[in-house]
Design an enzyme around this catalytic site. Structure first.
Site, PDB file in Angstrom:
ATOM      1  N   ASP A 337      38.100  59.928  61.518  1.00 32.14           N
ATOM      2  CA  ASP A 337      38.142  61.334  61.111  1.00 32.14           C
ATOM      3  C   ASP A 337      39.031  62.130  62.050  1.00 32.14           C
ATOM      4  O   ASP A 337      39.799  62.984  61.627  1.00 32.14           O
ATOM      5  CB  ASP A 337      36.726  61.928  61.083  1.00 32.14           C
ATOM      6  CG  ASP A 337      35.986  61.790  62.412  1.00 32.14           C
ATOM      7  OD1 ASP A 337      36.315  60.882  63.190  1.00 32.14           O
ATOM      8  OD2 ASP A 337      35.073  62.595  62.667  1.00 32.14           O
ATOM      9  N   ARG A 341      37.222  64.580  69.608  1.00 35.04           N
ATOM     10  CA  ARG A 341      35.860  64.996  69.957  1.00 35.04           C
ATOM     11  C   ARG A 341      34.910  63.793  69.962  1.00 35.04           C
ATOM     12  O   ARG A 341      35.349  62.653  69.796  1.00 35.04           O
ATOM     13  CB  ARG A 341      35.385  66.096  69.008  1.00 35.04           C
ATOM     14  CG  ARG A 341      35.100  65.618  67.606  1.00 35.04           C
ATOM     15  CD  ARG A 341      34.575  66.771  66.753  1.00 35.04           C
ATOM     16  NE  ARG A 341      34.362  66.346  65.389  1.00 35.04           N
ATOM     17  CZ  ARG A 341      34.629  67.089  64.322  1.00 35.04           C
ATOM     18  NH1 ARG A 341      35.157  68.295  64.455  1.00 35.04           N
ATOM     19  NH2 ARG A 341      34.370  66.644  63.118  1.00 35.04           N
ATOM     20  N   ASP A 342      33.623  64.072  70.099  1.00 37.66           N
ATOM     21  CA  ASP A 342      32.668  62.971  70.240  1.00 37.66           C
ATOM     22  C   ASP A 342      32.307  62.333  68.890  1.00 37.66           C
ATOM     23  O   ASP A 342      31.138  62.109  68.601  1.00 37.66           O
ATOM     24  CB  ASP A 342      31.418  63.462  70.982  1.00 37.66           C
ATOM     25  CG  ASP A 342      30.761  64.643  70.279  1.00 37.66           C
ATOM     26  OD1 ASP A 342      31.305  65.109  69.258  1.00 37.66           O
ATOM     27  OD2 ASP A 342      29.698  65.105  70.750  1.00 37.66           O
ATOM     28  N   GLU A 343      33.352  62.076  68.078  1.00 38.36           N
ATOM     29  CA  GLU A 343      33.179  61.339  66.821  1.00 38.36           C
ATOM     30  C   GLU A 343      34.115  60.139  66.851  1.00 38.36           C
ATOM     31  O   GLU A 343      33.751  59.064  67.225  1.00 38.36           O
ATOM     32  CB  GLU A 343      33.485  62.238  65.618  1.00 38.36           C
ATOM     33  CG  GLU A 343      32.556  63.411  65.506  1.00 38.36           C
ATOM     34  CD  GLU A 343      32.172  63.752  64.083  1.00 38.36           C
ATOM     35  OE1 GLU A 343      32.101  62.871  63.222  1.00 38.36           O
ATOM     36  OE2 GLU A 343      31.934  64.947  63.836  1.00 38.36           O
ATOM     37  N   ASP A 350      36.644  60.347  54.516  1.00 39.59           N
ATOM     38  CA  ASP A 350      37.970  60.761  54.964  1.00 39.59           C
ATOM     39  C   ASP A 350      39.000  59.689  54.614  1.00 39.59           C
ATOM     40  O   ASP A 350      40.095  59.987  54.116  1.00 39.59           O
ATOM     41  CB  ASP A 350      37.973  61.007  56.485  1.00 39.59           C
ATOM     42  CG  ASP A 350      36.886  61.981  56.924  1.00 39.59           C
ATOM     43  OD1 ASP A 350      35.746  61.840  56.442  1.00 39.59           O
ATOM     44  OD2 ASP A 350      37.172  62.868  57.734  1.00 39.59           O
ATOM     45  N   TRP A 402      31.801  59.295  49.868  1.00 43.46           N
ATOM     46  CA  TRP A 402      32.011  58.620  51.160  1.00 43.46           C
ATOM     47  C   TRP A 402      31.898  57.103  50.912  1.00 43.46           C
ATOM     48  O   TRP A 402      32.860  56.364  51.074  1.00 43.46           O
ATOM     49  CB  TRP A 402      31.000  59.110  52.189  1.00 43.46           C
ATOM     50  CG  TRP A 402      31.543  60.275  52.972  1.00 43.46           C
ATOM     51  CD1 TRP A 402      31.926  60.261  54.276  1.00 43.46           C
ATOM     52  CD2 TRP A 402      31.795  61.609  52.494  1.00 43.46           C
ATOM     53  NE1 TRP A 402      32.416  61.501  54.640  1.00 43.46           N
ATOM     54  CE2 TRP A 402      32.350  62.343  53.574  1.00 43.46           C
ATOM     55  CE3 TRP A 402      31.647  62.254  51.271  1.00 43.46           C
ATOM     56  CZ2 TRP A 402      32.727  63.678  53.452  1.00 43.46           C
ATOM     57  CZ3 TRP A 402      32.020  63.588  51.156  1.00 43.46           C
ATOM     58  CH2 TRP A 402      32.546  64.280  52.228  1.00 43.46           C
ATOM     59  N   GLU A 603      41.105  70.183  60.354  1.00 41.98           N
ATOM     60  CA  GLU A 603      39.871  69.896  59.614  1.00 41.98           C
ATOM     61  C   GLU A 603      39.507  71.080  58.719  1.00 41.98           C
ATOM     62  O   GLU A 603      39.038  70.917  57.603  1.00 41.98           O
ATOM     63  CB  GLU A 603      38.735  69.659  60.621  1.00 41.98           C
ATOM     64  CG  GLU A 603      37.396  69.367  60.000  1.00 41.98           C
ATOM     65  CD  GLU A 603      36.349  69.037  61.063  1.00 41.98           C
ATOM     66  OE1 GLU A 603      36.516  69.476  62.212  1.00 41.98           O
ATOM     67  OE2 GLU A 603      35.369  68.340  60.734  1.00 41.98           O
ATOM     68  N   HIS A 624      42.705  66.101  61.758  1.00 45.64           N
ATOM     69  CA  HIS A 624      41.790  65.528  60.769  1.00 45.64           C
ATOM     70  C   HIS A 624      42.627  65.274  59.519  1.00 45.64           C
ATOM     71  O   HIS A 624      42.958  66.202  58.804  1.00 45.64           O
ATOM     72  CB  HIS A 624      40.731  66.582  60.460  1.00 45.64           C
ATOM     73  CG  HIS A 624      39.335  66.133  60.668  1.00 45.64           C
ATOM     74  ND1 HIS A 624      38.805  65.945  61.916  1.00 45.64           N
ATOM     75  CD2 HIS A 624      38.333  65.847  59.789  1.00 45.64           C
ATOM     76  CE1 HIS A 624      37.529  65.576  61.787  1.00 45.64           C
ATOM     77  NE2 HIS A 624      37.231  65.496  60.500  1.00 45.64           N
TER      78      HIS A 624
HETATM   79  C1  BGC Z   1      33.429  64.327  60.242  1.00 43.32           C
HETATM   80  C2  BGC Z   1      34.027  64.340  58.864  1.00 43.32           C
HETATM   81  C3  BGC Z   1      33.087  63.577  57.995  1.00 43.32           C
HETATM   82  C4  BGC Z   1      31.855  64.431  57.934  1.00 43.32           C
HETATM   83  C5  BGC Z   1      30.819  63.960  57.000  1.00 43.32           C
HETATM   84  C6  BGC Z   1      32.183  65.146  60.166  1.00 43.32           C
HETATM   85  O1  BGC Z   1      31.535  65.341  61.338  1.00 43.32           O
HETATM   86  O2  BGC Z   1      34.304  64.755  61.204  1.00 43.32           O
HETATM   87  O3  BGC Z   1      35.329  64.246  58.716  1.00 43.32           O
HETATM   88  O4  BGC Z   1      33.542  63.155  56.783  1.00 43.32           O
HETATM   89  O5  BGC Z   1      31.302  64.653  59.200  1.00 43.32           O
HETATM   90  O6  BGC Z   1      30.411  64.983  56.300  1.00 43.32           O
END
Ligand code: BGC
Length: 718
Positions: A337, A341-343, A350, A402, A603, A624
């Protein structure tokens, strides 16, 4: 290959410190060929006799580690000598990462606590015909390396004055070798090098480096310093409204570099982690920093650029550049994504919305093949597909749009590259996904119930919500229909019996039409047309166009509706309105962010609002790629280059350019498996000139005229 090697690890816990494993050997014989096979639970960097082995960064890459772990093969013939020393430095990488950053799931805690280790073999064939195999085992030693800390979210700490003095015997340990597979995806490599544009002081007095472009990778710096001098660097994507350094949107990810200098001139970059950044805050740095000291190194999978789009509008060209950089920045072994950040997770939604654009921009066949194998590997027994792949969220829940990555991505990869193998590989997973919905819905032939992300970040979201106003059941049922249709198509290609799915699809369409005779939002209209669910698609597209106009020619769509909105418009006679949306400069629009200086895709449509403030600190990534999916409209509709479904991989092409009055000219090309196809149109003196190059038989449509041509270059006037 059958490994004789043993998994080895440190004999004691080193905390955050990265260990280095070492093996020395001698030989008098001349080497004909030497191959190193290597992998790790973590990420590794290997050196043989002081020279880096291979160009792979963050090896062995990121897969569904419990089921699949890639090993790499390196030809080290030129590196071996009479006296040899192989060292392998090991970082935590994704294997022991604290992902996701916002919750402590039991799975995450278990992951963080498990041991890291390496496994490898060196196969040597000597000139005299004899052979030798050196394997990881008890004969190896380990010590602490100068990398005192390295982790995906938090960054890296190198003490360059540190010298490993204490060496200990490694510990062999039990870990599966069944999971080992040869390298399947693209190697991750250092790619573009971006030089720093400026170093300046912000109003708050901070020293900041600007690369002028957001990238994913790391900075390499050169510094003249005294032993013990400290460097502390933070990463950021944007400056705040006052022009000060900002990175609150990285949330819990520290994304920092710590470095203790040695005496003299030295050059260093992190190697076992990565960052998403345009700016660096030099919190501590010896001397007066100058731009020449910093090089931004983009790191991503070794995908080859295949697409090109150019237009007469500089703002649109910047948007295209942002889309390409967004892809580079998020195609680091897994389609993520965001990179900062912390993802940094492989969010399936995505990836799904971006796959088509991604596959025209770059050759991503191998990249997606590997990721889809991971998707199937992590798919649950009952068919549920996680929100992210590799599935580091393990919630057991599946969301419409998703989880549908399970069907949409393989079908698109097949369409773009023409190789049915991906459908053979994924067919069981595709079916399993549709079957999951069939068995979990609370209403037969629709998908009701469950928890979904809806039209995520839709502009029509109620106050305080991330989800747009489109009905979740509506979206879920529409994707249920779409995924079922893709199972049917895929099954037909590879000769599977799909009668049951044909009957199911008919029922879904019928039930959908009865249940949802009316559409409320832009996204609902879009899905009904795009997935062939509307009773009367033309009428629905007319209503959509009217709705957009009533909304002041503004989009109200989110992740789900945006990728299709322009396609639906131009497929039903509203190309002009599609261009109006594409070329719109005011918020909300693609070019709004460009006007605000974006160098990647945001994003949020208003990540930075008109008054210069941030819309939020929480969900505000500036890299994003999802909304970058608009590029596939430019390839397919503006330039008109479309794959013919029955001739996938562009074995035959349909080229139907749709010029817009908003632009003087536009050109696009795709390097396909059958050669480069390009299409360009120019407005000249009240007429339009088209130039089309096709390496395959093509059906060309210019205005209302349709002709069939053989490979060649063609010019038309209209
Ligand atoms: C991510 C998105 C992802 C979403 C899910 C977010 O935190 O960064 O891109 O698809 O969560 O809803």
């Amino acid at each position: 290959m059958e490994f004789q090697a043993k998994w080895i690890r440190t004999s004691e816990d080193t905390g955050g410190v990265c260990p280095v494993f070492r093996k020395g050997w001698k030989t008098e014989k001349k080497v004909e060929r030497a191959i190193l096979y290597l992998t790790a639970l973590g990420v590794y960097e290997a050196h043989l006799n002081g020279k880096r082995v291979g160009n792979y960064v963050l090896a062995p890459g990121w897969t569904a580690y419990d089921k699949r772990l890639q090993y790499q093969e390196y030809d080290i013939t030129d590196l071996v000598g009479k006296e040899n020393e192989l060292t392998v430095t090991l970082g935590k990488g994704w294997f022991r990462s604290p992902m996701p950053g916002w919750q402590d799931t039991p799975d995450k805690l278990q992951r963080m606590g498990r041991p890291g280790g390496i496994l490898g073999e060196i196969h040597i064939v000597y000139m005299d015909g004899s052979e030798e195999v050196i394997v990881t085992d008890q004969s190896w030693i380990w010590g602490e390396s100068r990398i005192r800390f390295s982790e995906i979210y938090d960054g890296e700490f190198c003490d360059d004055t540190f010298v490993t003095k204490e060496w200990n015997t490694v510990k062999e340990f039990a870990w599966s070798k069944e999971i080992l597979i040869p390298q399947e995806g693209e190697e991750i490599r250092e790619q573009e090098v971006v030089t720093a544009k400026s170093v300046f002081r912000t109003p708050a007095g901070e020293m900041v480096v600007d690369f002028g472009q957001e990238i994913t990778g790391y900075v390499e710096f050169t510094v003249d310093a005294h032993a013990g001098d400290r460097i502390h660097i933070l990463h950021g994507e944007v400056l705040d409204a006052e022009g000060n350094f900002y990175n609150a949107n990285y949330r819990s990810a520290k994304a920092e570099i710590n470095y203790i200098c040695n005496e003299g001139t030295q050059t260093w970059h992190p190697a076992l982690t990565f960052f998403g950044f345009r700016y660096l805050l030099l919190d501590e740095f010896p001397g007066e920093a100058t731009p020449e000291q910093f090089r931004g190194i983009a790191v991503y999978s070794n995908i080859r650029k295949t697409g090109e789009i150019r237009t007469s509008d500089p703002a649109l060209n910047q948007l295209i550049s942002n889309i390409f950089w967004g892809q580079r920045g998020n195609f680091l072994d897994v389609p993520t994504d965001c990179p900062q950040r912390d993802e940094r997770l492989g969010w399936t939604g995505d990836a799904q919305v971006f796959t088509k654009t991604a596959s025209y921009n770059f050759d991503v066949e191998r990249f997606f093949t590997k990721w889809l194998h991971d998707l199937a590997a992590d798919q649950m027994e009952n068919g549920a597909v996680g929100h992210v792949v590799p599935d580091y969220l393990v919630g057991g829940n599946a969301s419409a749009a998703w989880a549908d990555a399970a069907t949409i991505c393989p079908w698109q990869i097949y369409q773009t590259y023409g190789n049915p193998q991906i459908l053979k590989d994924q067919f069981a997973s595709m079916k399993k996904w549709v079957d999951y919905v069939t068995s979990h819905t609370t209403t037969p032939y629709l998908w009701t119930g469950g928890e979904h992300f809806g039209d995520w970040l839709g502009l029509d979201a109620p106050q305080g919500s991330y989800k747009g106003s489109s009905r979740e059941d509506f979206i879920a049922s529409a994707f249920y229909a779409h995924s079922t249709e893709l199972v049917i198509k895929a099954g037909r290609v590879i000769g599977e019996d799909v009668k049951a799915y044909e009957a199911l699809h008919e029922k879904i369409v019928e039930t959908f039409r009865n249940t949802y005779p009316e559409y409320g939002t832009q996204t609902e209209h879009i899905l009904a047309v795009q997935f062939g669910l509307a009773e009367d698609c033309q009428k629905t597209a007319d209503a959509l166009a009217q709705m957009i106009r009533n909304d002041g020619c503004q989009m109200r769509t989110g992740f789900v509706g945006t990728p299709y909105i322009l396609h639906v418009l131009s497929n039903y006679g509203y190309t002009d309105l599609a261009y109006t949306l594409l070329c719109r400069k005011e918020y909300p629009s693609w070019l709004y962010a460009v006007g605000k200086g974006a160098t990647t895709i945001w994003e949020h449509w208003d990540g930075i609002m008109e008054n210069g403030e941030f819309w939020s600190t929480d969900m505000n990534s500036f890299n994003h790629y999802a909304y970058g999916s608009v590029a596939d409209w430019i390839y397919e509709q503006a330039a008109g280059i479309r794959v013919v479904e029955e001739y996938p991989g562009f074995e035959k092409v349909r080229i139907h350019p749709k010029p817009g009055t908003q632009l003087e000219w536009l050109g696009a090309s795709i390097e396909t498996r059958h050669g480069k196809i390009s299409s360009r149109w120019t407005h000249t003196d009240g007429a339009i000139r088209y130039e089309i190059v096709t390496p395959v038989p093509a059906q060309i449509v210019i205005g209302k005229k349709e002709i069939k041509v053989e490979p060649g270059t063609y010019v038309f006037w209209e």
